[in-house]
Design a protein around this motif. Structure first.
Motif, PDB file in Angstrom:
ATOM      1  N   VAL A  39     -13.238  55.627 -10.125  1.00 41.41           N
ATOM      2  CA  VAL A  39     -12.470  54.403 -10.507  1.00 41.41           C
ATOM      3  C   VAL A  39     -11.377  54.823 -11.726  1.00 41.41           C
ATOM      4  O   VAL A  39     -10.146  54.491 -11.605  1.00 41.41           O
ATOM      5  CB  VAL A  39     -13.651  53.342 -11.174  1.00 41.41           C
ATOM      6  CG1 VAL A  39     -12.626  52.325 -11.537  1.00 41.41           C
ATOM      7  CG2 VAL A  39     -14.074  52.679  -9.896  1.00 41.41           C
ATOM      8  N   THR A  40     -11.974  55.859 -12.366  1.00 39.67           N
ATOM      9  CA  THR A  40     -11.106  56.291 -13.797  1.00 39.67           C
ATOM     10  C   THR A  40      -9.904  57.118 -13.014  1.00 39.67           C
ATOM     11  O   THR A  40      -8.724  57.058 -13.356  1.00 39.67           O
ATOM     12  CB  THR A  40     -11.773  57.416 -14.743  1.00 39.67           C
ATOM     13  OG1 THR A  40     -13.196  56.727 -14.564  1.00 39.67           O
ATOM     14  CG2 THR A  40     -10.965  57.345 -15.742  1.00 39.67           C
ATOM     15  N   ASN A  41     -10.179  58.014 -11.927  1.00 38.34           N
ATOM     16  CA  ASN A  41      -9.200  58.480 -11.284  1.00 38.34           C
ATOM     17  C   ASN A  41      -8.025  57.674 -10.640  1.00 38.34           C
ATOM     18  O   ASN A  41      -6.957  57.872 -10.695  1.00 38.34           O
ATOM     19  CB  ASN A  41      -9.588  59.196  -9.855  1.00 38.34           C
ATOM     20  CG  ASN A  41     -10.313  60.422 -10.535  1.00 38.34           C
ATOM     21  OD1 ASN A  41     -10.036  60.981 -11.576  1.00 38.34           O
ATOM     22  ND2 ASN A  41     -11.194  61.140  -9.606  1.00 38.34           N
ATOM     23  N   ASN A  62      -9.230  47.299 -12.588  1.00 39.94           N
ATOM     24  CA  ASN A  62     -10.098  46.786 -13.522  1.00 39.94           C
ATOM     25  C   ASN A  62     -11.098  45.699 -13.056  1.00 39.94           C
ATOM     26  O   ASN A  62     -12.260  45.840 -13.251  1.00 39.94           O
ATOM     27  CB  ASN A  62      -9.437  46.053 -14.725  1.00 39.94           C
ATOM     28  CG  ASN A  62      -8.906  47.080 -15.895  1.00 39.94           C
ATOM     29  OD1 ASN A  62      -9.600  48.248 -15.980  1.00 39.94           O
ATOM     30  ND2 ASN A  62      -7.820  46.870 -16.415  1.00 39.94           N
ATOM     31  N   ASP A  63     -10.493  45.008 -12.051  1.00 39.91           N
ATOM     32  CA  ASP A  63     -11.451  43.960 -11.451  1.00 39.91           C
ATOM     33  C   ASP A  63     -12.334  44.786 -10.658  1.00 39.91           C
ATOM     34  O   ASP A  63     -13.685  44.319 -10.595  1.00 39.91           O
ATOM     35  CB  ASP A  63     -10.505  43.169 -10.376  1.00 39.91           C
ATOM     36  CG  ASP A  63      -9.952  42.171 -11.387  1.00 39.91           C
ATOM     37  OD1 ASP A  63      -9.949  41.970 -12.451  1.00 39.91           O
ATOM     38  OD2 ASP A  63      -8.843  41.350 -10.555  1.00 39.91           O
ATOM     39  N   LEU A  64     -12.077  45.764  -9.840  1.00 35.41           N
ATOM     40  CA  LEU A  64     -13.084  46.567  -9.304  1.00 35.41           C
ATOM     41  C   LEU A  64     -14.119  47.127 -10.124  1.00 35.41           C
ATOM     42  O   LEU A  64     -15.363  47.058  -9.857  1.00 35.41           O
ATOM     43  CB  LEU A  64     -12.155  47.579  -8.534  1.00 35.41           C
ATOM     44  CG  LEU A  64     -13.358  48.737  -7.774  1.00 35.41           C
ATOM     45  CD1 LEU A  64     -14.034  48.258  -6.954  1.00 35.41           C
ATOM     46  CD2 LEU A  64     -12.448  50.042  -7.374  1.00 35.41           C
ATOM     47  N   GLN A  66     -15.036  46.034 -12.878  1.00 42.92           N
ATOM     48  CA  GLN A  66     -15.913  44.693 -13.475  1.00 42.92           C
ATOM     49  C   GLN A  66     -16.799  44.172 -12.181  1.00 42.92           C
ATOM     50  O   GLN A  66     -17.856  43.663 -12.745  1.00 42.92           O
ATOM     51  CB  GLN A  66     -15.006  43.717 -13.982  1.00 42.92           C
ATOM     52  CG  GLN A  66     -15.422  43.530 -15.461  1.00 42.92           C
ATOM     53  CD  GLN A  66     -13.809  43.225 -16.214  1.00 42.92           C
ATOM     54  OE1 GLN A  66     -13.202  42.356 -15.749  1.00 42.92           O
ATOM     55  NE2 GLN A  66     -13.327  44.054 -17.154  1.00 42.92           N
ATOM     56  N   GLU A  67     -16.534  44.466 -11.037  1.00 42.27           N
ATOM     57  CA  GLU A  67     -17.322  44.076  -9.887  1.00 42.27           C
ATOM     58  C   GLU A  67     -18.610  45.180  -9.716  1.00 42.27           C
ATOM     59  O   GLU A  67     -19.590  44.666  -9.299  1.00 42.27           O
ATOM     60  CB  GLU A  67     -16.522  44.000  -8.638  1.00 42.27           C
ATOM     61  CG  GLU A  67     -16.595  43.012  -8.068  1.00 42.27           C
ATOM     62  CD  GLU A  67     -15.707  42.779  -6.757  1.00 42.27           C
ATOM     63  OE1 GLU A  67     -16.174  42.625  -5.428  1.00 42.27           O
ATOM     64  OE2 GLU A  67     -14.416  42.717  -7.095  1.00 42.27           O
ATOM     65  N   LEU A  68     -17.921  46.257  -9.766  1.00 38.28           N
ATOM     66  CA  LEU A  68     -19.007  47.406  -9.441  1.00 38.28           C
ATOM     67  C   LEU A  68     -20.110  47.321 -10.765  1.00 38.28           C
ATOM     68  O   LEU A  68     -21.334  47.614 -10.190  1.00 38.28           O
ATOM     69  CB  LEU A  68     -18.431  48.755  -9.415  1.00 38.28           C
ATOM     70  CG  LEU A  68     -17.456  48.954  -8.164  1.00 38.28           C
ATOM     71  CD1 LEU A  68     -16.804  50.370  -8.274  1.00 38.28           C
ATOM     72  CD2 LEU A  68     -18.277  48.788  -6.884  1.00 38.28           C
ATOM     73  N   GLU A  69     -19.869  47.345 -12.258  1.00 32.04           N
ATOM     74  CA  GLU A  69     -20.813  47.327 -12.882  1.00 32.04           C
ATOM     75  C   GLU A  69     -21.838  46.419 -12.788  1.00 32.04           C
ATOM     76  O   GLU A  69     -23.270  47.044 -12.823  1.00 32.04           O
ATOM     77  CB  GLU A  69     -20.278  47.426 -14.151  1.00 32.04           C
ATOM     78  CG  GLU A  69     -19.527  48.708 -14.733  1.00 32.04           C
ATOM     79  CD  GLU A  69     -18.628  48.558 -16.192  1.00 32.04           C
ATOM     80  OE1 GLU A  69     -18.468  47.155 -16.711  1.00 32.04           O
ATOM     81  OE2 GLU A  69     -18.363  49.615 -16.622  1.00 32.04           O
ATOM     82  N   PRO A  70     -21.913  45.295 -12.700  1.00 36.78           N
ATOM     83  CA  PRO A  70     -23.050  44.424 -12.563  1.00 36.78           C
ATOM     84  C   PRO A  70     -23.857  44.859 -11.382  1.00 36.78           C
ATOM     85  O   PRO A  70     -25.138  44.679 -11.152  1.00 36.78           O
ATOM     86  CB  PRO A  70     -22.422  43.144 -12.478  1.00 36.78           C
ATOM     87  CG  PRO A  70     -20.867  42.891 -12.373  1.00 36.78           C
ATOM     88  CD  PRO A  70     -20.410  44.409 -12.634  1.00 36.78           C
ATOM     89  N   ALA A  71     -23.222  45.116 -10.043  1.00 36.09           N
ATOM     90  CA  ALA A  71     -23.686  45.544  -8.914  1.00 36.09           C
ATOM     91  C   ALA A  71     -24.414  47.021  -9.329  1.00 36.09           C
ATOM     92  O   ALA A  71     -25.780  46.734  -8.859  1.00 36.09           O
ATOM     93  CB  ALA A  71     -22.605  46.000  -7.992  1.00 36.09           C
ATOM     94  N   PHE A  72     -24.070  47.726  -9.837  1.00 40.56           N
ATOM     95  CA  PHE A  72     -25.166  49.071 -10.444  1.00 40.56           C
ATOM     96  C   PHE A  72     -26.244  48.530 -11.212  1.00 40.56           C
ATOM     97  O   PHE A  72     -27.592  48.954 -10.985  1.00 40.56           O
ATOM     98  CB  PHE A  72     -24.286  49.822 -11.094  1.00 40.56           C
ATOM     99  CG  PHE A  72     -23.591  51.039 -10.299  1.00 40.56           C
ATOM    100  CD1 PHE A  72     -22.325  50.781  -9.590  1.00 40.56           C
ATOM    101  CD2 PHE A  72     -24.086  52.290 -10.075  1.00 40.56           C
ATOM    102  CE1 PHE A  72     -21.483  51.751  -8.814  1.00 40.56           C
ATOM    103  CE2 PHE A  72     -23.410  53.282  -9.119  1.00 40.56           C
ATOM    104  CZ  PHE A  72     -22.255  52.971  -8.516  1.00 40.56           C
TER     105      PHE A  72
END
Ligand code: PHE
Length: 340
Positions: A39-41, A62-64, A66-72
């Motif tokens: 994502v940083t890449n 950024n949306d991505l 924010q979506e991935l973090e809660p999923a993790f």
């Protein structure tokens, strides 16, 4: 770029759905959300996006995130709960399993014999009187009709502390100490440790005696015989007989050496009784007139008997113990033999 974002999202979600352990999850997190992660890449690739759509694409990235973090996070707590459950199951204790039994101690054979001797005489109405292990010349010898320079003092190789204070070589001082405070009828048993400068297979510098003393009106040798008959039967078996042989103690008159019929060969003669059919067990006699007087009593009015029995000797005879040292070494294999 939009394509890339979508692909990344899908691949991240797919990997997430397959992850099985917290360790795998951590690796995955680094791979997607880490400092040099995918994502940083993407954010780094923003510089190649045309200026006008850069803000919009940046928002999507950024949306991505924010979506991935809660999923993790969600997967992480699910895995943590599952792993904890497994740990609990593995660590569970089966309370129905039999416990480990702690090794239980036993009473020492000498204590057992001493208790047996005491209970035989308690059954005949004797009370316990305990004298001191350190005593004076007076109670140990003089009051017992053993004046200074009497050869009988050599019979007991005594440990002296001072000229007048010593480790008692027998429990007989109890006879005097007890009658100083008890008035007849006196019927006491005085168990305790005694000390003599003596050391071989059948002697030890410390051993235990049980002293018996009866003083009243009309006490005779028959009473002594009766009490010791009862003692012999209770300790060595009901068919045991006793025999008195004349002996000498300065504090008894007459004095006797008491034998019991050999409980091994029943009197026929064997190696235990050395062929005689009899085994010597203790010394006894009628309390000497001088001792009765030293107890503060009138020998014309009162008479009595006394006996002294060695606890180690009785234990060795009863259990066939060849060496007295075995009673003091406290080898557990030996002691276990006496676990009743
Ligand atoms: N005190 C004597 C000893 O130690 C035993 C004994 C006690 C003898 C009482 C007679 C009367 O050998």
């Amino acid at each position: 770029m939009l394509e890339k974002i979508n692909q990344l999202k899908q691949s991240a979600m797919a990997s997430l759905s397959e992850v099985k352990t917290q360790k795998e999850l951590a690796e995955l997190k680094v791979r997607f959300l880490g400092k040099t992660g995918e994502v940083t890449n993407l954010l780094k690739g923003l510089k190649d996006v045309p200026k006008e759509s850069r803000a919009e694409v940046g928002k999507l990235v950024n949306d991505l995130r924010q979506e991935l973090e809660p999923a993790f996070n969600e997967v992480e707590s699910r895995l943590a709960a599952a792993e904890l459950l497994v740990r609990y199951e593995n660590e569970a204790i089966d309370v129905t399993m039999p416990g480990k039994k702690p090794a239980r101690g036993t009473l020492h054979p000498l204590t057992q014999i001493k208790n047996e001797i005491i209970s035989v005489f308690e059954g005949m109405g004797f009370e316990i009187f305990e004298g001191p292990e350190i005593d004076t010349d007076y109670y140990t010898f003089q009051a017992l009709n053993i004046p200074k320079d009497h050869p009988a003092r050599d019979m007991q190789d005594t440990f002296y502390i001072t000229e007048n204070i010593l480790l008692r070589p027998h429990t007989s001082p109890g006879q005097i100490r007890c009658t100083e405070t008890h008035k007849p009828p006196v019927k006491v048993l005085s168990p305790g440790k005694v000390y003599r400068s003596d050391d071989d297979a059948t002697h030890s510098p410390m051993f235990q005696q049980v002293e018996g003393l009866v003083i009243d009106k009309n006490i005779t040798l028959c009473d002594l015989k009766g009490a010791l008959d009862e003692f012999a039967c209770k300790i060595f078996g009901n068919d045991t007989k006793t025999r008195f042989r004349p002996s000498y103690f300065p504090f008894t008159e007459p004095s006797v050496e008491v034998d019991v019929s050999c409980y091994k060969c029943k009197g026929a003669g064997c190696n235990l009784c050395k062929g005689s059919g009899w085994i010597e067990v203790l010394g006894a006699g009628m309390v000497h007139r001088n001792v009765i007087e030293n107890c503060g009593l009138d020998p014309n009015e009162y008479s009595g008997f006394a006996f002294g029995v060695g606890v180690e000797r009785i234990a060795m005879l009863k259990y066939g113990i060849p060496n007295m040292k075995m009673l003091f070494e406290n080898d557990v294999r030996f002691l276990k033999e006496f676990d009743k």
